[in-house]
Design a protein around this motif. Structure first.
Motif, PDB file in Angstrom:
ATOM      1  N   CYS A   1      -4.197  -0.848  -4.810  1.00  0.00           N
ATOM      2  CA  CYS A   1      -4.160  -2.252  -4.044  1.00  0.00           C
ATOM      3  C   CYS A   1      -5.690  -2.919  -3.981  1.00  0.00           C
ATOM      4  O   CYS A   1      -5.822  -3.855  -3.146  1.00  0.00           O
ATOM      5  CB  CYS A   1      -3.839  -1.876  -2.604  1.00  0.00           C
ATOM      6  SG  CYS A   1      -5.015  -0.681  -1.864  1.00  0.00           S
TER       7      CYS A   1
ATOM      8  N   HIS B   1      -9.174   0.503  -3.188  1.00  0.00           N
ATOM      9  CA  HIS B   1      -8.129   1.404  -3.083  1.00  0.00           C
ATOM     10  C   HIS B   1      -8.447   2.703  -3.092  1.00  0.00           C
ATOM     11  O   HIS B   1      -8.133   3.606  -2.014  1.00  0.00           O
ATOM     12  CB  HIS B   1      -7.259   1.251  -4.245  1.00  0.00           C
ATOM     13  CG  HIS B   1      -6.278   2.263  -4.551  1.00  0.00           C
ATOM     14  ND1 HIS B   1      -5.129   2.309  -3.655  1.00  0.00           N
ATOM     15  CD2 HIS B   1      -6.195   3.415  -5.608  1.00  0.00           C
ATOM     16  CE1 HIS B   1      -4.596   3.427  -4.117  1.00  0.00           C
ATOM     17  NE2 HIS B   1      -5.234   3.998  -5.308  1.00  0.00           N
TER      18      HIS B   1
ATOM     19  N   HIS C   1       0.936  -1.327  -0.029  1.00  0.00           N
ATOM     20  CA  HIS C   1       0.082  -0.002   0.117  1.00  0.00           C
ATOM     21  C   HIS C   1       0.948   1.180  -0.040  1.00  0.00           C
ATOM     22  O   HIS C   1       2.185   1.293   0.075  1.00  0.00           O
ATOM     23  CB  HIS C   1      -0.790   0.299   1.134  1.00  0.00           C
ATOM     24  CG  HIS C   1      -1.899  -1.135   1.270  1.00  0.00           C
ATOM     25  ND1 HIS C   1      -3.018  -1.040   0.703  1.00  0.00           N
ATOM     26  CD2 HIS C   1      -1.718  -2.213   2.067  1.00  0.00           C
ATOM     27  CE1 HIS C   1      -3.879  -2.132   0.960  1.00  0.00           C
ATOM     28  NE2 HIS C   1      -3.000  -2.836   1.746  1.00  0.00           N
TER      29      HIS C   1
ATOM     30  N   CYS D   1      -3.895   6.092   0.410  1.00  0.00           N
ATOM     31  CA  CYS D   1      -3.072   4.947  -0.042  1.00  0.00           C
ATOM     32  C   CYS D   1      -2.869   5.671  -1.710  1.00  0.00           C
ATOM     33  O   CYS D   1      -4.048   5.920  -2.222  1.00  0.00           O
ATOM     34  CB  CYS D   1      -3.944   3.717  -0.060  1.00  0.00           C
ATOM     35  SG  CYS D   1      -2.920   2.378  -0.979  1.00  0.00           S
TER      36      CYS D   1
END
Ligand code: CUA
Length: 143
Positions: free
Chosen positions: A129, A133, A90, A125
């Motif tokens: 991911c 996300h 992340h 982030c």
């Protein structure tokens, strides 16, 4: 021989990058995040008060949140962030603070930030991911 030229060229480029890195670290005092091997120093996600104006924050990133999600510190605090991940890689970006870390499973990354102004600093982030996300964020509240 072409091979020799390629080797010399790539070595030169590497050398230039390395020099640029050192130059930034020493002359411009840009903080390069420290990568610490994963060990017992990171035991749980928490905000640990070391002193009146000095905190250690242990952050675990996972799909799709940061733990702790809300970090509250008084104005003027210096905060050491220790960052790791419980699953995939992340990102950890604190707005207006130029913090740009990677949360890597099995490793701990560290950076230090001083919060001199009141307000809310969102943490996002910035490493893709998964489907959650874009909703993966936390915040630092400076009170
Ligand atoms: Cu976590 Cu993107």
């Amino acid at each position: 021989k072409y091979e020799i030229r390629v080797i010399v060229l790539s070595s030169t480029i590497l050398g230039v990058f390395f020099f640029a890195l050192l130059f930034n670290v020493f002359s411009r005092k840009i903080d390069v995040p420290t990568c610490i091997p994963y060990n017992a120093s990171f035991q749980k996600s928490e905000v640990r008060k070391v002193d009146e104006d000095y905190y250690e924050v242990y952050v675990t990133a996972r799909m799709w949140n940061f733990d702790p999600g809300e970090i509250i510190v008084p104005r003027g605090s210096t905060v050491d962030f220790y960052l790791t991940s419980a699953d995939v890689v992340h990102g950890f970006n604190i707005e207006r603070k130029g913090v740009n870390l990677m949360a890597v499973p099995g490793a701990v990354n560290k950076t230090t930030v001083k919060f001199d102004e009141y307000g809310e600093y969102r943490i996002v982030c910035h490493e893709y991911c998964g489907v959650g996300h874009q909703n993966m964020m936390g915040r630092v509240l400076v009170t």
